[in-house]
Write a protein that holds these residues in place. Structure first.
Motif, PDB file in Angstrom:
ATOM      1  N   GLY A  85     -41.360  57.901 -51.314  1.00  0.00           N
ATOM      2  CA  GLY A  85     -40.375  58.223 -50.301  1.00  0.00           C
ATOM      3  C   GLY A  85     -40.258  57.174 -49.220  1.00  0.00           C
ATOM      4  N   PRO A  86     -39.834  57.579 -48.028  1.00  0.00           N
ATOM      5  CA  PRO A  86     -39.610  56.617 -46.950  1.00  0.00           C
ATOM      6  C   PRO A  86     -40.888  55.931 -46.476  1.00  0.00           C
ATOM      7  CG  PRO A  86     -39.009  58.864 -46.261  1.00  0.00           C
ATOM      8  CD  PRO A  86     -39.434  58.929 -47.677  1.00  0.00           C
ATOM      9  N   VAL A  87     -42.018  56.603 -46.592  1.00  0.00           N
ATOM     10  CA  VAL A  87     -43.282  55.976 -46.181  1.00  0.00           C
ATOM     11  C   VAL A  87     -43.603  54.797 -47.108  1.00  0.00           C
ATOM     12  CG1 VAL A  87     -45.756  56.354 -45.905  1.00  0.00           C
ATOM     13  CG2 VAL A  87     -44.151  58.122 -45.209  1.00  0.00           C
ATOM     14  N   GLY A  88     -43.381  54.963 -48.395  1.00  0.00           N
ATOM     15  CA  GLY A  88     -43.626  53.888 -49.349  1.00  0.00           C
ATOM     16  C   GLY A  88     -42.689  52.713 -49.128  1.00  0.00           C
ATOM     17  N   VAL A  89     -41.420  53.019 -48.851  1.00  0.00           N
ATOM     18  CA  VAL A  89     -40.452  51.950 -48.596  1.00  0.00           C
ATOM     19  C   VAL A  89     -40.821  51.199 -47.318  1.00  0.00           C
ATOM     20  CG1 VAL A  89     -38.036  51.482 -48.034  1.00  0.00           C
ATOM     21  CG2 VAL A  89     -38.604  53.095 -49.849  1.00  0.00           C
ATOM     22  N   LEU A  90     -41.231  51.925 -46.280  1.00  0.00           N
ATOM     23  CA  LEU A  90     -41.630  51.289 -45.031  1.00  0.00           C
ATOM     24  C   LEU A  90     -42.853  50.403 -45.234  1.00  0.00           C
ATOM     25  CD1 LEU A  90     -41.242  50.997 -41.959  1.00  0.00           C
ATOM     26  CD2 LEU A  90     -42.816  52.929 -41.712  1.00  0.00           C
ATOM     27  N   ALA A  91     -43.841  50.893 -45.990  1.00  0.00           N
ATOM     28  CA  ALA A  91     -45.037  50.086 -46.263  1.00  0.00           C
ATOM     29  C   ALA A  91     -44.675  48.822 -47.037  1.00  0.00           C
ATOM     30  CB  ALA A  91     -46.063  50.912 -47.035  1.00  0.00           C
ATOM     31  N   ALA A  92     -43.773  48.947 -48.009  1.00  0.00           N
ATOM     32  CA  ALA A  92     -43.360  47.781 -48.795  1.00  0.00           C
ATOM     33  C   ALA A  92     -42.630  46.764 -47.930  1.00  0.00           C
ATOM     34  CB  ALA A  92     -42.480  48.222 -49.958  1.00  0.00           C
ATOM     35  N   VAL A  93     -41.761  47.230 -47.026  1.00  0.00           N
ATOM     36  CA  VAL A  93     -41.009  46.316 -46.158  1.00  0.00           C
ATOM     37  C   VAL A  93     -41.950  45.596 -45.194  1.00  0.00           C
ATOM     38  CG1 VAL A  93     -39.310  46.265 -44.276  1.00  0.00           C
ATOM     39  CG2 VAL A  93     -38.824  47.528 -46.362  1.00  0.00           C
ATOM     40  N   VAL A  94     -42.928  46.329 -44.643  1.00  0.00           N
ATOM     41  CA  VAL A  94     -43.878  45.708 -43.716  1.00  0.00           C
ATOM     42  C   VAL A  94     -44.718  44.651 -44.434  1.00  0.00           C
ATOM     43  CG1 VAL A  94     -45.950  46.162 -42.347  1.00  0.00           C
ATOM     44  CG2 VAL A  94     -43.958  47.631 -42.108  1.00  0.00           C
ATOM     45  N   LEU A  95     -45.215  44.979 -45.617  1.00  0.00           N
ATOM     46  CA  LEU A  95     -46.024  44.014 -46.370  1.00  0.00           C
ATOM     47  C   LEU A  95     -45.204  42.802 -46.800  1.00  0.00           C
ATOM     48  CD1 LEU A  95     -48.234  46.404 -48.513  1.00  0.00           C
ATOM     49  CD2 LEU A  95     -48.938  45.003 -46.572  1.00  0.00           C
ATOM     50  N   ALA A  96     -43.958  43.028 -47.230  1.00  0.00           N
ATOM     51  CA  ALA A  96     -43.101  41.905 -47.618  1.00  0.00           C
ATOM     52  C   ALA A  96     -42.788  41.017 -46.418  1.00  0.00           C
ATOM     53  CB  ALA A  96     -41.813  42.422 -48.251  1.00  0.00           C
ATOM     54  N   GLY A  97     -42.558  41.622 -45.248  1.00  0.00           N
ATOM     55  CA  GLY A  97     -42.310  40.836 -44.042  1.00  0.00           C
ATOM     56  C   GLY A  97     -43.521  40.003 -43.650  1.00  0.00           C
ATOM     57  N   ALA A  98     -44.722  40.594 -43.769  1.00  0.00           N
ATOM     58  CA  ALA A  98     -45.941  39.837 -43.455  1.00  0.00           C
ATOM     59  C   ALA A  98     -46.114  38.664 -44.419  1.00  0.00           C
ATOM     60  CB  ALA A  98     -47.161  40.752 -43.516  1.00  0.00           C
ATOM     61  N   LEU A  99     -45.815  38.888 -45.686  1.00  0.00           N
ATOM     62  CA  LEU A  99     -45.923  37.810 -46.666  1.00  0.00           C
ATOM     63  C   LEU A  99     -44.921  36.699 -46.366  1.00  0.00           C
ATOM     64  CD1 LEU A  99     -47.090  36.674 -49.314  1.00  0.00           C
ATOM     65  CD2 LEU A  99     -45.302  37.940 -50.499  1.00  0.00           C
ATOM     66  N   LEU A 100     -43.688  37.058 -46.050  1.00  0.00           N
ATOM     67  CA  LEU A 100     -42.686  36.041 -45.741  1.00  0.00           C
ATOM     68  C   LEU A 100     -43.057  35.270 -44.478  1.00  0.00           C
ATOM     69  CD1 LEU A 100     -39.383  37.918 -46.593  1.00  0.00           C
ATOM     70  CD2 LEU A 100     -40.439  36.028 -47.843  1.00  0.00           C
ATOM     71  N   LEU A 101     -43.621  35.948 -43.488  1.00  0.00           N
ATOM     72  CA  LEU A 101     -44.071  35.264 -42.279  1.00  0.00           C
ATOM     73  C   LEU A 101     -45.179  34.263 -42.597  1.00  0.00           C
ATOM     74  CD1 LEU A 101     -43.955  35.045 -39.157  1.00  0.00           C
ATOM     75  CD2 LEU A 101     -45.758  36.784 -39.127  1.00  0.00           C
ATOM     76  N   GLN A 102     -46.126  34.666 -43.431  1.00  0.00           N
ATOM     77  CA  GLN A 102     -47.196  33.754 -43.830  1.00  0.00           C
ATOM     78  C   GLN A 102     -46.649  32.547 -44.583  1.00  0.00           C
ATOM     79  OE1 GLN A 102     -49.901  36.106 -46.111  1.00  0.00           O
ATOM     80  NE2 GLN A 102     -50.760  37.137 -44.331  1.00  0.00           N
ATOM     81  N   LEU A 103     -45.708  32.790 -45.485  1.00  0.00           N
ATOM     82  CA  LEU A 103     -45.115  31.682 -46.237  1.00  0.00           C
ATOM     83  C   LEU A 103     -44.368  30.721 -45.319  1.00  0.00           C
ATOM     84  CD1 LEU A 103     -43.852  33.489 -49.446  1.00  0.00           C
ATOM     85  CD2 LEU A 103     -45.758  31.904 -49.243  1.00  0.00           C
ATOM     86  N   ARG A 104     -43.672  31.255 -44.322  1.00  0.00           N
ATOM     87  CA  ARG A 104     -42.947  30.387 -43.395  1.00  0.00           C
ATOM     88  C   ARG A 104     -43.919  29.546 -42.569  1.00  0.00           C
ATOM     89  NH1 ARG A 104     -37.949  29.651 -42.003  1.00  0.00           N
ATOM     90  NH2 ARG A 104     -37.202  31.676 -42.662  1.00  0.00           N
ATOM     91  N   VAL A 105     -44.998  30.146 -42.101  1.00  0.00           N
ATOM     92  CA  VAL A 105     -45.991  29.405 -41.324  1.00  0.00           C
ATOM     93  C   VAL A 105     -46.631  28.315 -42.180  1.00  0.00           C
ATOM     94  CG1 VAL A 105     -48.244  29.605 -40.184  1.00  0.00           C
ATOM     95  CG2 VAL A 105     -46.440  31.243 -39.668  1.00  0.00           C
ATOM     96  N   LEU A 106     -46.983  28.659 -43.422  1.00  0.00           N
ATOM     97  CA  LEU A 106     -47.611  27.669 -44.295  1.00  0.00           C
ATOM     98  C   LEU A 106     -46.661  26.548 -44.681  1.00  0.00           C
ATOM     99  CD1 LEU A 106     -49.778  29.916 -46.626  1.00  0.00           C
ATOM    100  CD2 LEU A 106     -50.559  28.349 -44.873  1.00  0.00           C
ATOM    101  N   SER A 107     -45.387  26.863 -44.857  1.00  0.00           N
ATOM    102  CA  SER A 107     -44.445  25.803 -45.234  1.00  0.00           C
ATOM    103  C   SER A 107     -44.150  24.880 -44.057  1.00  0.00           C
ATOM    104  CB  SER A 107     -43.151  26.406 -45.769  1.00  0.00           C
ATOM    105  OG  SER A 107     -42.479  27.109 -44.741  1.00  0.00           O
ATOM    106  N   ALA A 108     -44.262  25.387 -42.829  1.00  0.00           N
ATOM    107  CA  ALA A 108     -44.018  24.553 -41.649  1.00  0.00           C
ATOM    108  C   ALA A 108     -45.231  23.698 -41.288  1.00  0.00           C
ATOM    109  CB  ALA A 108     -43.635  25.426 -40.459  1.00  0.00           C
ATOM    110  N   ALA A 109     -46.410  24.081 -41.756  1.00  0.00           N
ATOM    111  CA  ALA A 109     -47.629  23.336 -41.418  1.00  0.00           C
ATOM    112  C   ALA A 109     -47.633  21.996 -42.141  1.00  0.00           C
ATOM    113  CB  ALA A 109     -48.864  24.138 -41.795  1.00  0.00           C
ATOM    114  N   GLN A 110     -48.071  20.963 -41.450  1.00  0.00           N
ATOM    115  CA  GLN A 110     -48.177  19.631 -42.035  1.00  0.00           C
ATOM    116  C   GLN A 110     -49.620  19.401 -42.466  1.00  0.00           C
ATOM    117  OE1 GLN A 110     -45.773  17.389 -42.584  1.00  0.00           O
ATOM    118  NE2 GLN A 110     -44.268  18.856 -41.862  1.00  0.00           N
ATOM    119  N   LEU A 111     -49.800  19.022 -43.708  1.00  0.00           N
ATOM    120  CA  LEU A 111     -51.137  18.727 -44.195  1.00  0.00           C
ATOM    121  C   LEU A 111     -51.547  17.325 -43.758  1.00  0.00           C
ATOM    122  CD1 LEU A 111     -50.991  20.100 -47.834  1.00  0.00           C
ATOM    123  CD2 LEU A 111     -52.103  21.124 -45.861  1.00  0.00           C
TER     124      LEU A 111
END
Length: 169
Positions: A85-111
């Motif tokens: 239900g809505p709790v599962g959808v909310l959990a999925a959206v929060v986790l997907a947002g956290a993953l996208l935020l991590q990917l954006r931070v990692l892609s902006a970082a210079q090695l």
């Protein structure tokens, strides 16, 4: 180049289907397909030893262990802890947002340039020592302690699976 896109499409498609399946047995089988596609990518990268290890260790041993755990714990049937239900959808959206935020931070970082290896390093080691020695020397010299820690963690997981299986009897 066509084989690369084929293996990449299989790996990405199977990986997406792993998280889309409701039955864990199908997820494990799709994960094995993803590992097979990754093995094909390793062959294209001229790393046949790593490709064979990918099939033997991950698709063979680890996935068989996952299948046994799923069968022992009877995870094929949905239980009261399934998020729906809505709790599962909310959990999925929060986790997907956290993953996208991590990917954006990692892609902006210079090695730093010291981490980037010069081209042909793996090929040069492979020609000098052979592929098995090129993988085994760092594993058993520089990374011996993390390797042993991983083996102790796997042993603890096996003991935990046996304890859980005995409790059901």
């Amino acid at each position: 180049m066509t084989l690369f896109y084929l293996f990449a499409a299989i790996a990405v498609g199977a990986s997406l289907l792993v998280i889309a399946q409701r039955n864990p047995m199908y997820s494990v089988l799709l994960l094995i397909a993803s590992f097979g596609a990754l093995s094909g990518l390793y062959v294209l990268l001229d790393a046949p030893f790593v490709a064979v290890i990918q099939i033997i260790v991950y698709a063979g041993a680890i996935m068989v262990l996952f299948l046994f755990v799923i069968m022992l714990l009877n995870l094929g049937r949905p239980g009261p802890t399934d998020i729906k239900g809505p709790v599962g959808v909310l959990a999925a959206v929060v986790l997907a947002g956290a993953l996208l935020l991590q990917l954006r931070v990692l892609s902006a970082a210079q090695l730093p340039s010291s981490i980037q290896l010069p081209a042909g390093t793996v090929a040069a080691l492979q020609q000098q020592q052979g592929m098995v020695a090129a993988v085994a020397n760092p594993l058993f010299n520089a990374y011996l302690v993390p390797f042993e820690i991983a083996s102790v963690l796997l042993l603890a997981a096996i003991v935990g699976a046996v304890v859980l299986a005995k409790r059901k009897l």
